[in-house]
Design an enzyme around this catalytic site. Structure first.
Site, PDB file in Angstrom:
ATOM      1  N   CYS A  40       0.930  -1.286  -0.017  1.00 32.20           N
ATOM      2  CA  CYS A  40       0.046  -0.176  -0.092  1.00 32.20           C
ATOM      3  C   CYS A  40       0.946   1.316  -0.128  1.00 32.20           C
ATOM      4  CB  CYS A  40      -1.069  -0.057   1.337  1.00 32.20           C
ATOM      5  SG  CYS A  40      -1.904   1.350   1.527  1.00 32.20           S
ATOM      6  N   HIS A  41       0.231   2.319  -0.390  1.00 27.79           N
ATOM      7  CA  HIS A  41       0.923   3.641  -0.248  1.00 27.79           C
ATOM      8  C   HIS A  41       1.730   4.087   1.014  1.00 27.79           C
ATOM      9  CE1 HIS A  41       0.075   4.841  -4.461  1.00 27.79           C
ATOM     10  NE2 HIS A  41      -1.045   4.200  -4.364  1.00 27.79           N
ATOM     11  N   THR A  42       1.040   3.659   1.981  1.00 28.52           N
ATOM     12  CA  THR A  42       1.529   4.093   3.285  1.00 28.52           C
ATOM     13  C   THR A  42       2.681   3.469   3.538  1.00 28.52           C
ATOM     14  OG1 THR A  42      -1.047   4.296   3.859  1.00 28.52           O
ATOM     15  CG2 THR A  42       0.731   4.356   5.744  1.00 28.52           C
ATOM     16  N   HIS A  62       0.809  -3.701   6.182  1.00 28.42           N
ATOM     17  CA  HIS A  62      -0.158  -3.511   6.885  1.00 28.42           C
ATOM     18  C   HIS A  62      -1.503  -4.075   6.406  1.00 28.42           C
ATOM     19  CE1 HIS A  62      -0.105   0.156   4.466  1.00 28.42           C
ATOM     20  NE2 HIS A  62      -1.536   0.043   4.572  1.00 28.42           N
ATOM     21  N   GLU A  63      -1.389  -4.521   5.459  1.00 28.65           N
ATOM     22  CA  GLU A  63      -2.501  -5.134   4.383  1.00 28.65           C
ATOM     23  C   GLU A  63      -2.406  -6.728   4.511  1.00 28.65           C
ATOM     24  OE1 GLU A  63      -4.212  -2.231   1.181  1.00 28.65           O
ATOM     25  OE2 GLU A  63      -3.416  -4.151   0.302  1.00 28.65           O
ATOM     26  N   CYS A  92     -11.437  -2.068  20.196  1.00 29.36           N
ATOM     27  CA  CYS A  92     -11.414  -2.589  21.817  1.00 29.36           C
ATOM     28  C   CYS A  92     -12.756  -3.109  22.089  1.00 29.36           C
ATOM     29  CB  CYS A  92     -10.439  -1.733  22.478  1.00 29.36           C
ATOM     30  SG  CYS A  92     -11.555  -0.415  23.396  1.00 29.36           S
ATOM     31  N   CYS A  95     -13.750   1.540  24.641  1.00 32.60           N
ATOM     32  CA  CYS A  95     -13.351   3.090  24.786  1.00 32.60           C
ATOM     33  C   CYS A  95     -14.607   3.830  24.473  1.00 32.60           C
ATOM     34  CB  CYS A  95     -12.162   3.317  23.906  1.00 32.60           C
ATOM     35  SG  CYS A  95     -12.528   3.366  22.246  1.00 32.60           S
ATOM     36  N   CYS A  98     -15.427   3.701  20.724  1.00 32.56           N
ATOM     37  CA  CYS A  98     -15.930   2.000  20.327  1.00 32.56           C
ATOM     38  C   CYS A  98     -17.279   2.047  20.564  1.00 32.56           C
ATOM     39  CB  CYS A  98     -15.101   1.046  20.702  1.00 32.56           C
ATOM     40  SG  CYS A  98     -13.533   0.634  19.907  1.00 32.56           S
ATOM     41  N   CYS A 106     -10.864   3.908  17.416  1.00 29.27           N
ATOM     42  CA  CYS A 106     -10.556   3.336  18.647  1.00 29.27           C
ATOM     43  C   CYS A 106      -9.576   4.118  19.224  1.00 29.27           C
ATOM     44  CB  CYS A 106     -10.472   1.782  18.501  1.00 29.27           C
ATOM     45  SG  CYS A 106     -10.024   0.912  20.095  1.00 29.27           S
ATOM     46  N   ARG A 110      -3.712   3.683  20.772  1.00 31.44           N
ATOM     47  CA  ARG A 110      -3.115   4.571  19.858  1.00 31.44           C
ATOM     48  C   ARG A 110      -1.611   5.067  20.047  1.00 31.44           C
ATOM     49  NH1 ARG A 110      -6.828   6.481  16.271  1.00 31.44           N
ATOM     50  NH2 ARG A 110      -5.888   8.563  15.486  1.00 31.44           N
ATOM     51  N   CYS A 169      -6.848  -2.906   4.332  1.00 32.46           N
ATOM     52  CA  CYS A 169      -6.710  -1.319   4.150  1.00 32.46           C
ATOM     53  C   CYS A 169      -7.463  -0.806   2.940  1.00 32.46           C
ATOM     54  CB  CYS A 169      -5.266  -1.077   4.105  1.00 32.46           C
ATOM     55  SG  CYS A 169      -4.925   0.660   3.736  1.00 32.46           S
ATOM     56  N   ARG A 362      -2.992  -3.408  -7.199  1.00 32.07           N
ATOM     57  CA  ARG A 362      -2.283  -3.933  -5.973  1.00 32.07           C
ATOM     58  C   ARG A 362      -1.355  -5.022  -6.277  1.00 32.07           C
ATOM     59  NH1 ARG A 362      -3.059  -0.162  -3.357  1.00 32.07           N
ATOM     60  NH2 ARG A 362      -3.775  -0.261  -0.911  1.00 32.07           N
TER      61      ARG A 362
END
Ligand SMILES: NC(=O)c1ccc[n+]([C@@H]2O[C@H](COP(=O)([O-])OP(=O)(O)OC[C@H]3O[C@@H](n4cnc5c(N)ncnc54)[C@H](O)[C@@H]3O)[C@@H](O)[C@H]2O)c1
Ligand SMILES: [Zn+2]
Ligand SMILES: [Zn+2]
Length: 368
Positions: A40-42, A62-63, A92, A95, A98, A106, A110, A169, A362
């Site tokens: 992914c781009h991130t 992260h994907e 979670c 919180c 959530c 969430c 963080r 993602c 992708r």
């Protein structure tokens, strides 16, 4: 255990695939044997050094999607053998965010996650005893990862993992922008700016919501053809003239819903200006460059247009991702056209090159 992983050693340099140590899951954590991960781009944004909050060394990715191999103490919602999609945005369930239906952001982990640590402030990744930080709480450019239970969505075992990973993602971000953030109404008109993974997902989401007209705007004919495949009724080439063209298509009023999925602030502005007078909602999903701002003439807002931002499509991951995957399995979403290249973990830098060249939507790494 020893695993192969793609490590960001130095910003602006290729990732280095190597052996690293992965410790077992602590309380509330889960060891996942990863099967696939989208590029992914991130990941590239951080690898390039452009992300001001980036750090190294870290294992990017992260994907991801995989199968639970072990669970730590107290883990009750996942068991060995469960198929899971990784969530950079956890849920979670407890919180204040959530518990509200208004947001998916969430608050639970963080701070630690943003700094590259698991919730207890340590890492499970290391090399010769030196900790390596996690990335987005996921670090899925690897054969396995350890993640908090609250950041894993259990999905149908019928979902092919090398497709399911897209829901971690980009695809959920686009689908969710239309389904959860904008909540597109049946019979409405939509304009989607950008036909990458996120924009194409928004086109599909608008279609699933029953939109009557979906116009997709992009610079690439190839991508506009993919947008038609996802349900776009009209396509347009992007550029300075596009707002006037879009207004003309709607008798001068604009669209009930517009979506921005390019990351370009000029295009965000176009998305605001082509939203309908009176009630048009512009949903911004793209991530702008550092320090850039979005310019909106207040009159656009006074006359009834609204602007919303959408992170991960407003999807509460543990509840929402399994449902989106079920819709794919039911035949409502065509995921196949999104996977352009299947690569090995060792070819991860090739995945970045393909993305920079806009070759396909992708690349998916096969990890098992
Ligand atoms: N909000 C989130 O949680 C989230 C999650 C993932 C990605 N993103 C962001 O979403 C954006 C899109 O991601 P992607 O993977 O689809 O990217 P992408 O680069 O594959 O797609 C962007 C598209 O925009 C098109 N484009 C460029 N200039 C344009 C113009 N003037 N008018 C119309 N289209 C134009 C490009 O041709 C390209 O097809 C990125 O900014 C990404 O960082 C956000
Ligand atoms: Zn991403
Ligand atoms: Zn929460």
């Amino acid at each position: 255990m020893k695993i192969r992983a793609a490590v960001l050693e130095e910003f602006g340099q290729p990732l280095v695939v190597q052996d690293v140590d992965l410790a077992g899951p602590a309380a509330g954590e889960v060891l996942v044997r990863l099967h696939a991960c989208g590029v992914c781009h991130t990941d590239l944004y951080t690898a390039s050094g452009a992300d001001p909050s980036g750090y190294a060394p870290t294992v990017l990715g992260h994907e991801g999607a995989g199968i639970v191999e072990a669970v730590g103490e107290g883990v009750s919602s996942l068991a060995v053998g469960d198929h899971v999609v990784t969530l950079f945005s956890p849920q979670c369930g407890e919180c204040i965010h959530c518990r509200s239906p208004k947001t998916n952001l969430c608050l639970a982990i963080r701070e630690q996650q943003n700094q590259g640590y698991l919730p207890d402030g340590t890492t499970r990744l290391s090399r010769a005893g030196e900790p390596i930080r996690h990335f987005m709480g996921t670090s899925t450019f690897a054969e396995a990862t350890v993640m908090p239970e609250i950041a894993l969505a259990r999905v149908s075992p019928d979902a092919a993992l090398d497709r399911a990973c897209l829901f971690a993602c980009g695809l959920s971000t686009g689908l969710g922008a239309a389904m959860y953030t904008a909540k597109v109404e049946p019979g409405s008109t939509c304009a989607v700016f950008g036909a990458g993974m996120v924009g194409l997902g928004a086109v599909a989401g608008a279609r699933l919501q029953g939109a009557e007209r979906i116009v997709c705007v992009d610079m690439s004919d190839e991508r506009l053809a993919l947008a038609r495949g996802q349900g776009a009724t009209d396509v347009l080439k992007g550029g300075p003239e596009v707002v006037a063209q879009l207004l003309e298509m709607t008798g001068g009023f604009g669209f009930d819903y517009t979506f921005e999925a390019t990351g370009l602030v000029k295009v965000m502005q176009q998305a605001v200006e082509s939203a309908r007078m009176g009630w048009g909602l512009c949903t911004v999903a793209g991530v702008a460059g550092r320090g850039e701002t979005l310019d909106i003439i207040p009159r656009w807002l006074i006359t009834g247009r609204r602007v919303a931002g959408s992170s991960f499509g407003g999807v509460k991951g543990r509840d929402g991702v399994p449902k989106l995957i079920d819709r794919w399995l039911a035949g409502d979403i065509d995921v196949e056209p999104f996977v352009s290249h299947a690569l090995a973990l060792d070819e991860v830098n090739r995945g970045f090159e393909l993305m920079e060249a806009q070759d396909g939507i992708r690349s998916v790494l096969a990890l098992a």
